[in-house]
Every structure is written in structure tokens, then in C-alpha cells.
Design an enzyme around this catalytic site. Sequence first.
Site, PDB file in Angstrom:
ATOM      1  N   HIS A  67      -0.734   2.244  -9.757  1.00  0.00           N
ATOM      2  CA  HIS A  67      -1.127   2.316  -8.474  1.00  0.00           C
ATOM      3  C   HIS A  67      -0.235   3.149  -7.569  1.00  0.00           C
ATOM      4  O   HIS A  67      -0.876   4.038  -6.828  1.00  0.00           O
ATOM      5  CB  HIS A  67      -0.728   0.791  -7.897  1.00  0.00           C
ATOM      6  CG  HIS A  67      -1.185   0.706  -6.575  1.00  0.00           C
ATOM      7  ND1 HIS A  67      -2.496  -0.347  -6.242  1.00  0.00           N
ATOM      8  CD2 HIS A  67      -0.590   0.725  -5.234  1.00  0.00           C
ATOM      9  CE1 HIS A  67      -2.479  -0.261  -4.789  1.00  0.00           C
ATOM     10  NE2 HIS A  67      -1.379   0.564  -4.335  1.00  0.00           N
ATOM     11  N   GLU A  68       1.035   3.190  -7.462  1.00  0.00           N
ATOM     12  CA  GLU A  68       1.732   3.994  -6.517  1.00  0.00           C
ATOM     13  C   GLU A  68       1.735   5.279  -7.114  1.00  0.00           C
ATOM     14  O   GLU A  68       1.625   6.516  -6.125  1.00  0.00           O
ATOM     15  CB  GLU A  68       3.395   3.704  -6.725  1.00  0.00           C
ATOM     16  CG  GLU A  68       3.566   2.325  -6.212  1.00  0.00           C
ATOM     17  CD  GLU A  68       2.883   1.939  -4.878  1.00  0.00           C
ATOM     18  OE1 GLU A  68       2.906   2.944  -4.124  1.00  0.00           O
ATOM     19  OE2 GLU A  68       2.593   0.838  -4.530  1.00  0.00           O
TER      20      GLU A  68
HETATM   21 ZN   LIG Z   1      -1.091   0.524  -2.202  1.00  0.00          ZN
END
Ligand SMILES: [Zn+2]
Length: 691
Positions: A475-476
Site C-alpha cells: 500500500h505505502e
Molecule cells: Zn494510504
Amino acid sequence: MSDGLANPLLADWLHPHGLPPFDAIQPEHFEPALEQAMREHRAEVAAIGAQAPAPDFDNTVAAFDRCGRRFGRISAVFSNLTASATSEALQAVQRRLAAPLAAHHSAVHTDRAFFARLDALHAQRQTLGLDAESLRLLERLHLDFVRSGARLPEPQRQRHAQLMQALAELTTRFAQNVLRDESDWQLPLPDAAAMAGLPPFVRAAARQAALERGVPGAVITLARSLVVPFLTFSERADLRQQVWRAWVGRGERDGAHDNRPLVREILRLRQELAALMGHASYADFALTDTMAGTRDRVDALLQAVWSRAVPRALDERRQLEALRDSVQPELAGQPVKDWDWRYWAERVRRERYAIDDAEIKPYFELGRIVQAAFACATQLFGLRFQRRDDLPVYHPDVVAYEVSSRDGAVVGLFLQDNFARAGKRSGAWMSALRWQSRNGAAPQRPVILNNNNFVRGEAGSPTLLSLDDARTLFHEFGHGLHGLLSDVRFQRLSGTQVLRDFVELPSQIFEHWIAEPEVLKQHARHWQTGEPIPDALIARLERARRFNQGFETVRYTASAMLDMALHARTVAEPPEDVSAWEAAFLAEAGLPEGCGVNHRLVHFQHLFAGSSYAAGYYVYLWAEVLDADGYDAFTEAGSPFDAEVAARLLRHIYAAGNSVEPNAAFEAFRGRAPRLEPLLSKRGLLEDAPA
Ligand SMILES: [Zn+2]
């Protein structure tokens, strides 16, 4: 006090790629450096406003985008260090600078002479012959100014600036209180009885946490990577309850650091701000600058999901209770408690899907999962990552990579800071030390940072991630790619500086790749044997994918509804006791007992450790509509790495920054407007299929 000459922040930054002189920066350098950089920035804006030539796009709008670069660089370093490597000294500086930094933002974004030029250009924007990106910048900048109070008459404009300063101070204190409650608390695990049920990886992580805190034995801290596995595996209901209480009690544990009065004051000031800007509520004010646009559209989405998720969660709870009652008949008739849900869910999962986190984790060694993320970026977008241990970083945990494109050209720099530690806030986030742009003497390449909070493996052992951790890393990294792949002219439109209900699309869509069997076979390899994860285990993971999604969806959606309802209030006076208000709201909404919420108000950093997600926690779900539907484009094309779909994703989403209106960007990528069904299907909420 350092003078300008000795201050490394004000000297030329000579490291490659404009990397800050982390090896020389001390907390006391920030105040003098930022004060000077703020003065310079204001002088630059004033000079644009005072120039003789009539306003045109380049001498006013593009010129504004070029100024304040030194201030931007130094403040980016400052906010990064205060989030991920803070100290008493730095926290004191942060408290002192909160108001001056907010005042600076107001001063720049309400400069009269400059705004007069900008406003004049904005009025004739359709006749200036601007290209699409330039027009977008002009409109964006004008909106930034209007929302910062540039249009307000004098006494109100001053009041607006005062409110922003007061809010900056309050939100700084809010975040510091949460950090304090997180770093102060620990549960010692003195003996085998306290460790009952914990698999070896949780025991190892608890020993490592004790080592890092300088205490003997093993402890559970409030790092999410420790709390969640402890609640999942510990057989000690009494200890689970203690951990859970400390976890949900962050922000209201003791008087001096109680966040309840801060939340009230923040809400009161936000309400005044909204009224000043002509809106009935803060939510209305915040939502005017989003894809959703109105509260009705947000509420409709939240309701559509909530109404399906609640019965699903209740159904899940019945399954947990059935198993529990067969093991502990004396508890029959009682609902599963908040601190028990994960434990019983794990037992049901093990029984029904033959899945055990302890069996999965050895295939998710941190280094391999980082390489998996890089490999996906290579396959999709042609990026290469070269580790650069020679570059100075702010903490030994940080690893720097030089990023280049398919043809070998340097794209930018990527820093990854993966571990939980004292002095680092919880959660995971992306930030930029420098944004990409081509509006200046030379093109500016991005310097992008990812922070995670994984618990490090013991000395001599690897750091093993859960599937959830691996998803967070992807995600990051998706946000990181949004920063790195940015290909726009103007800095203001670069990377993740998009509308906030669009910003989670590049991050959330990237999570899909870590669940792809093709990626797992390649990269999820046993840390000891190097064997790829077995097909049978992948198949079991796939079958279990929707398990407990009612619980997860309810927890998230409840927090999003809390946020929206709180910020949609139209009365000036905030609730007397925000925790009591929260409990009443959740009861009224029908939150199933035992679920809890992702964030309670007293530690809801999205809302109160800054303002960027206030009336905006819904954005993850909004973006999930886009990412679930968007990822289906790969499925329809028959490959998770389909080159044509990847090229469209790069061009219209990852590279475009804020240069294109987000609905138009999504439609250009997908060929049509987004549909809700893929999201509901992904969460198992579409049909009555068993969870
Ligand atoms: Zn995020």
C-alpha cells in the site's frame, strides 16, 4: 543557536539527488532555518505581487509554483523527523513552530497583491490560451487561496489565520499525547503462562520489543504489529483484555495527556472556520474540494456498505460463538467481547480453512516482500531499484534506493523506514522530501519516503510479516510510486498532491499484486528453505480471503461514519464529552457488540493529528470503489501484468498527479465511470455467499 553559515539546513545540500544533510542536522537547526526560509518565501511572493508587468501565467502562476522551494525542502525534513525519529528536543521545537508555520501558510496564501493578480488571471482563464495542465494549476492555486481565506474581508481574514494557528498547535499536542501513551505502555510477559498460545514469531517479536525498550524478558507494546497478533493468539483472555483496554484507551489514559478537551477545542474552532467560509458544517467545507463533493454521496456509499456489512458481522459472530461455546460452555449466551473476537476468529479460520498465521509467516520475510514490490514495479512500469548504502539517512533503519527507468535514466530516490521504534508515530505513511517538477532551472527529481511499523525479528532471525503487514508495505509503496512516477510540469500538481478521495487509489490498487498467485509463487519463499509457498496454501488463502470481512468492514465503516457525523454537526458547541457522544452514536448506528472500531476519537490521528483527513476518513472506501473496479481491468485483460492496461494505469493515474481532474483521469484509464459492484464483491458483500 546556530548562525546561518553553520546551519546545515541553510547551506547548499550537496548530497546526490538533493538528499538532506541528515548526517549534520540537529534539532536546534530547525527554528533559525525555517524562520529564514519563511522570510525568503514571503519576500518571493511579495516580489511577484509588486512587479510592474501586467500579470500573465508565467510571471504570476508559474512563478508562484517556483517559489518557496527552500522552505518546502526544510519543512519536509522537519515534518518527517517529527513523525519518524522524534525526541524531547524536537517535540519542543515542533510545539513552538506549529503556530508560526500555520501563520506562514496563511500569510503566503492570502497575500493581497499576489492574489489580486491571480484573481484577475482566474477571471479570464478561458481566454488565456492555456494548455490543460496550466489551466489546472491556475484553478488549483486559486482554490488554495480562496480556501485559505484570501477572499475574506479584513477582520475575518485575520481570524481565519488565528484559527489555523490555534488548530496547528492543538493537533500537534493531540499527536504528541497519542505518541506518549503508545511509548509509555507495555505488558510484561514474565513466564510461560503469560505466553500461552503465542506462536514463536510473536514470542520473538515480544523479546525484540523488550530489548529495544531496554527491559528484560518479553513485552507487548502498543505497536499494531504486536497488538494484533497478541489479540489473535493469546489464550489468556485476561491479558487480551488488558492489551485491548490500553490500545483503545490511547489518548484518554490520564489527565495531563487526555485528548478529550483537545478534540472539543479542535471541533469548536473547525466549526467557526466553516462558518467563516460560509458553510453550515466543517464536513460541508471539507467536501467541497473532493471527488465526492457532497455529504449525501459519501453517506450513500457508507450506508450501502454498512447495511450489508452489519448482518455479515453478526453472522460471523454467531460462528465464533458456536465454536467458543463448544470449548467453553460456561460462556454460552454471552456475546463475544471486543478483546476476544480476533482470538476466536483465528480458531474458526484454522478450523474451517486450515490456515494458521504461523504457517504463512515464514513465506513473508521482509526483504523478499520488499523485492516483490520492486519486481512488480519493474514488470508494470519498468522501474529498477539500486540500493545505495553510501547515502546519509536519518536513522540506521532507513534504506535508500536509487530508482531508474527502463532506459537507465534516474527517476528519483526512494527511502524505506520499515521498523517500529520509540520516537516514531504508529501507522504507515508515505511522504516526499522533494516533489517531482519541471518548472525551474533544472528538472526536479522526487525523493520519496515510506514509513512502516513492523516489529523487527530478533538478532539472527529474519523479520517475518503477516499477510496484513505485506499488504501495508505494498500500500505505502503504491503511494511511493505515485510520487516517483509523477511526470508533470508544476510542483503543486505533482505526485500524491491530489484530491484526498483520489489519493488512496494508487496505493490501494497496488495491494492487489501481493495477492496474485504469480507474485506469491515468485517471491513468497520460505526464509529457511527458499521453497516457494505451496499451491495448496495459496488456494487456502484465496478461499479464506473474505473470511472476517464483515468484522473488518464494520470497524472501518463505523469510524468513517463517526468522523462524518461529528464533522457534520452544525451547532457551535461540540459535544460535552466526546467519548460519551461516540458511544451513543455507535449504539444508535447499531454497531454489533464485539467488533469495536478502527479508531476511537481520542486517538483518531487521521482526524486530529492534522486536518487532512477530517471529514475524510471515508476516502479509503471511496478509493476502494475505484481500485476494485480498476484492478478488474487487468483481470479482464487476462493478466495482472497486461502491458496495455499497465501503460494506461501509468499514464492516467500514477504519472498524472493532480494535472487532470480525477473523475476524468479514472475514466481515461478505465474507459468508463467506476462501478460499485467490484468493491462489494471483493469484500464478500455482494451476494449471500457464505463468508
Ligand atoms: Zn494510504
